[in-house]
Design a protein around this motif. Structure first.
Motif, PDB file in Angstrom:
ATOM      1  N   ASP A   1       0.998  -1.158   0.088  1.00  0.00           N
ATOM      2  CA  ASP A   1       0.169  -0.117  -0.071  1.00  0.00           C
ATOM      3  C   ASP A   1       1.056   1.247   0.000  1.00  0.00           C
ATOM      4  OD1 ASP A   1      -1.806   1.949   0.479  1.00  0.00           O
ATOM      5  OD2 ASP A   1      -2.674   1.273   2.378  1.00  0.00           O
TER       6      ASP A   1
ATOM      7  N   ASP B   1       9.733   1.517   7.056  1.00  0.00           N
ATOM      8  CA  ASP B   1       8.864   1.469   5.791  1.00  0.00           C
ATOM      9  C   ASP B   1       9.393   0.502   4.843  1.00  0.00           C
ATOM     10  OD1 ASP B   1      11.071   3.105   4.680  1.00  0.00           O
ATOM     11  OD2 ASP B   1      10.007   4.827   4.955  1.00  0.00           O
TER      12      ASP B   1
ATOM     13  N   ASN C   1      12.671   4.011   0.328  1.00  0.00           N
ATOM     14  CA  ASN C   1      11.539   4.500   0.542  1.00  0.00           C
ATOM     15  C   ASN C   1      11.645   6.046   1.257  1.00  0.00           C
ATOM     16  OD1 ASN C   1       8.842   5.233   1.039  1.00  0.00           O
ATOM     17  ND2 ASN C   1       8.016   3.275   1.101  1.00  0.00           N
TER      18      ASN C   1
ATOM     19  N   ARG D   1       6.874   9.053   2.197  1.00  0.00           N
ATOM     20  CA  ARG D   1       5.715   9.957   1.658  1.00  0.00           C
ATOM     21  C   ARG D   1       4.961   9.130   1.007  1.00  0.00           C
ATOM     22  NH1 ARG D   1      10.472  13.277   1.283  1.00  0.00           N
ATOM     23  NH2 ARG D   1      10.676  12.914  -0.942  1.00  0.00           N
ATOM     24  N   ALA D   2       3.691   9.757   1.009  1.00  0.00           N
ATOM     25  CA  ALA D   2       2.272   9.038   0.567  1.00  0.00           C
ATOM     26  C   ALA D   2       2.349   9.105  -0.884  1.00  0.00           C
ATOM     27  CB  ALA D   2       1.106   9.500   1.108  1.00  0.00           C
TER      28      ALA D   2
ATOM     29  N   ASN E   1       0.674   4.336  -1.133  1.00  0.00           N
ATOM     30  CA  ASN E   1       0.031   5.561  -0.744  1.00  0.00           C
ATOM     31  C   ASN E   1      -0.853   5.590   0.401  1.00  0.00           C
ATOM     32  OD1 ASN E   1      -1.908   4.336  -1.994  1.00  0.00           O
ATOM     33  ND2 ASN E   1      -2.651   5.798  -3.232  1.00  0.00           N
ATOM     34  N   ARG E   2      -0.810   4.599   1.107  1.00  0.00           N
ATOM     35  CA  ARG E   2      -1.589   4.393   2.438  1.00  0.00           C
ATOM     36  C   ARG E   2      -2.992   4.710   2.301  1.00  0.00           C
ATOM     37  NH1 ARG E   2       3.286   7.667   5.530  1.00  0.00           N
ATOM     38  NH2 ARG E   2       5.078   6.266   4.825  1.00  0.00           N
ATOM     39  N   ASP E   3      -3.730   4.371   1.420  1.00  0.00           N
ATOM     40  CA  ASP E   3      -5.059   4.582   1.269  1.00  0.00           C
ATOM     41  C   ASP E   3      -6.057   3.090   1.494  1.00  0.00           C
ATOM     42  OD1 ASP E   3      -4.526   2.769  -0.753  1.00  0.00           O
ATOM     43  OD2 ASP E   3      -5.569   4.208  -2.606  1.00  0.00           O
ATOM     44  N   GLY E   4      -5.333   2.215   1.969  1.00  0.00           N
ATOM     45  CA  GLY E   4      -6.127   0.914   2.647  1.00  0.00           C
ATOM     46  C   GLY E   4      -5.991   0.002   1.344  1.00  0.00           C
TER      47      GLY E   4
ATOM     48  N   GLU F   1      -1.163   2.158  -8.909  1.00  0.00           N
ATOM     49  CA  GLU F   1      -1.979   2.533  -7.756  1.00  0.00           C
ATOM     50  C   GLU F   1      -3.315   1.941  -7.991  1.00  0.00           C
ATOM     51  OE1 GLU F   1      -4.229   6.615  -5.958  1.00  0.00           O
ATOM     52  OE2 GLU F   1      -2.688   6.815  -7.452  1.00  0.00           O
TER      53      GLU F   1
END
Length: 485
Positions: free
Chosen positions: A310, A371, A404, A407-408, A312-315, A336
Motif C-alpha cells: 500500500d 517503511d 522509500n 511519503r504517500a 500511498n496508504r489509502d488502504g 495505484e
C-alpha cells in the motif's frame, strides 16, 4: 586525404574505446565508498557470500532462477530450494537441476543436495514450498520449461538424502513451458492448490505465437496420484508470465494477479467463490498516466515480477513491478489500485534502471526506518559464456536498492550496489541471515556461466565509509560504473 582521415578517426575511436574499457574496469559501482546511511547514522554496504555454484558443487549450475526458503527438516534453520535451467542457449535439451541447501547456525555453512536433475528437472524455472498432503512436513513443487510440473513429497525422515517420492501430474506432461508456480489455498478448505502459467515454448519468439493457459490445479488427497490432479483454466493468453496469489481486494480470500508478455498487459482474477467452491472473475488492469509518466508515451507492463504494497496508504494494495517493452523494461513503476475493479489503475514512475533491464524485485525494510524499500536485480543481455568489451549503453547485471522516502506520493531514492558485465539477478528472498538485526537477501544469479548459482548479500553497517560492495570471488565478471555516475 579522405582515406587517411578515416584511418585517423578509426584510430582515435579505438583508443577512446580502449581507454573507456580500462576506466570502467578500474572503478565500478561497487568499488566506490558508500554514502547511504541507516536510521542510526551508520553507513550501509553489502558483502556477497556464496551458497551454491559450479566451483562449490562441481555441478554445472547454469541459468539459476527460482528460489524459496523454509525449514524443510524441522531443525530450526531455514533451508533453500533453488532451480537451475542449465541452459546457456535455448537448445531444447531437457537438462536442469533442482537443489536444496540445508542451513545451519552458520550462514556460511550449507549441506548441498540435488533433489532432481536431467529430464525430471528439464529447464527448471520456478519453485514453491508448502505442506501439500497435510502431514506436517513441507513439500516442494517445481515448474519446468521443458515441460511439466513436478511434485516432491517430503519423506519426513532421511530428508537430506534427496530421495523424495515424486510425481509429474499427467495433465502437465508435454505441455511446453511452465514458467512460474505457486501454492495457495484458494477456496479456504485447508488444502493447497498449485497455480501456474504455461509459457508454451521456452524460446520467447515461439512463446508469442499461440495463446496458452493460466491455470490452477486441484491436488488430490494423495498428491502422488499422477492422474488425480484437476486443472482449472482461468484464461488463455499468448506468453503468460505470472499468476501470483494475493488478497488484492482485501476481502479475506486469495485472488490471482497475472500477465501476458506478448500483449504487454496485466489482469487479475477476483476470487468470488463461496462455501468451498472455486469461482473467479477476470478484471483487466488498464492504466492511466500518473506521477512521472508521459501520457503520450505510456509505459506498459506484463507483471513479469511483482510485489504488493500500500504505497500511498489509502488502504488498498498497490502493485510494484517493471515496465515491459518488449520483454524486460528499464523502469520500476507502481500501479495505484483504484476504488473499483472497473476503473483504471494509475501508473507511477519510481525510477529508471536504464540502460539496464530490471527483472528481480523484493520489498523489505532495508534501512530500518519502518517503511518498505525495494531490492532490485538487473538482467545482462550480452554473452552468457564469456566476458566481452561492453558498450556504455549495454544492459548489464546490476544490484541496487530503492530507499522509500516515507511519503504517500510513493517516491524512492536509488542506491546502487554493484554493476557487472554478466549476471541476471532474478529472485530474492529477504531474511536476516546472520541475526544481527538488519535485513539481508538471498538470491539467484544466472546469465554468467560459471558465476551462476545461489548467494546471499549481507547488509553491513559501520561507522566508517567502506566500499558499497565486497564480492565473494577473487576472479569475477568486470565491475562497471553505475549509469548515473
Amino acid at each position: 586525404m579522405p582515406y587517411r582521415r578515416s584511418l585517423l578517426l578509426l584510430a582515435i575511436a579505438g583508443l577512446c574505446q580502449a581507454a573507456w574499457g580500462q576506466s570502467i574496469r578500474g572503478g565500478g559501482a561497487g568499488d566506490i565508498p558508500t554514502m547511504v546511511q541507516a536510521g542510526d547514522n551508520t553507513f550501509i554496504s553489502w558483502r556477497e557470500h556464496l551458497i551454491d555454484d559450479e566451483a562449490i558443487s562441481g555441478i554445472e549450475l547454469r541459468g539459476s532462477d527460482g528460489l524459496e526458503m523454509a525449514d524443510l527438516d524441522g531443525d530450526g534453520y531455514l533451508d533453500i530450494v533453488s532451480v537451475h535451467e542449465s541452459d546457456d542457449v535455448y537448445d531444447g535439451s531437457p537438462e536442469g537441476h533442482i537443489r536444496i541447501a540445508f542451513g545451519s547456525a552458520d550462514p556460511d555453512r550449507w549441506e548441498l543436495v540435488t533433489l532432481a536433475e536431467g529430464p525430471e528437472a528439464g529447464a527448471a524455472e520456478d519453485v514453491a514450498i508448502g505442506d501439500v498432503n497435510g502431514d506436517g512436513f513441507l513439500d516442494i513443487i517445481a515448474a519446468c520449461e521443458l515441460s511439466h510440473l513436478i511434485y516432491f513429497q517430503n519423506p519426513g525422515r532421511n530428508i537430506r538424502a534427496g530421495d523424495w517420492p515424486r510425481v509429474m501430474p499427467v495433465n502437465t506432461l508435454d505441455r511446453g513451458s511452465f514458467i512460474r508456480v505457486f501454492l495457495a489455498d484458494l477456496n479456504n478448505d485447508g488444502r493447497l492448490e498449485a497455480i501456474s502459467p504455461n509459457k508454451g515454448a521456452q524460446n520467447p519468439e515461439q512463446a508469442r505465437q499461440e495463446p496458452k493457459e493460466i491455470s490452477f490445479f486441484e491436488i488430490p488427497v494423495n498428491p502422488l496420484d499422477a492422474d488425480g490432479w484437476t486443472e482449472h483454466v482461468l484464461t488463455r493468453v499468448p506468453w503468460p508470465i505470472n499468476s501470483q496469489p494475493v488478497d488484492l481486494d482485501g476481502d479475506g480470500d486469495l485472488d490471482i494477479v497475472a500477465g501476458s508478455v506478448a500483449q504487454t498487459r496485466m489482469m487479475w482474477f477476483e476470487n468470488t467463490g463461496t462455501d468451498g467452491n472455486f469461482a473467479f472473475t477476470e478484471h483487466p488492469i488498464t492504466t492511466r498516466a500518473g506521477t512521472g509518466i508521459d501520457p503520450a508515451n505510456m509505459l506498459t507492463s506484463a507483471g513479469f515480477n511483482m510485489e504488493y504494497l500500500d504505497v500511498n496508504r489509502d488502504g488498498r494494495l498497490d502493485i510494484i513491478t517493471l515496465d515491459t517493452p518488449p520483454l524486460l523494461g528499464r523502469n520500476l513503476v507502481w500501479l495505484e489500485q483504484p476504488p473499483r475493479p472497473d476503473m483504471p489503475w494509475t501508473l507511477h514512475l519510481i525510477g529508471t534502471y536504464g540502460p539496464d533491464s530490471i527483472v528481480g524485485i523484493r520489498i523489505a525494510d532495508i534501512d530500518g526506518d519502518n517503511d518498505m524499500d525495494i531490492m532490485t536485480g538487473g538482467y545482462s543481455l550480452g554473452s552468457r559464456l564469456e566476458d566481452y568489451v561492453a558498450e556504455p549503453g549495454d544492459a548489464l547485471g546490476r544490484l541496487a536498492w530503492w530507499e522509500n522516502n516515507g511519503r504517500a506520493e510513493g517516491t524512492f531514492t536509488l542506491h546502487d550496489i554493484s554493476r557487472r558485465e554478466r549476471g541476471m539477478f532474478d529472485m530474492f528472498m529477504a531474511q536476516d541471515m546472520d541475526g544481527d538485526g538488519d535485513m539481508d537477501f538471498v538470491g539467484t544469479r544466472g546469465n554468467s556461466g560459471p558465476y551462476d548459482g545461489v548467494f546471499w548479500l549481507e547488509q553491513v553497517r559501520s561507522t566508517d565509509q567502506p566500499t558499497r560492495f565486497i564480492r565473494a570471488r577473487a576472479s569475477e565478471s568486470p565491475e562497471f560504473p553505475a549509469p548515473v555516475e
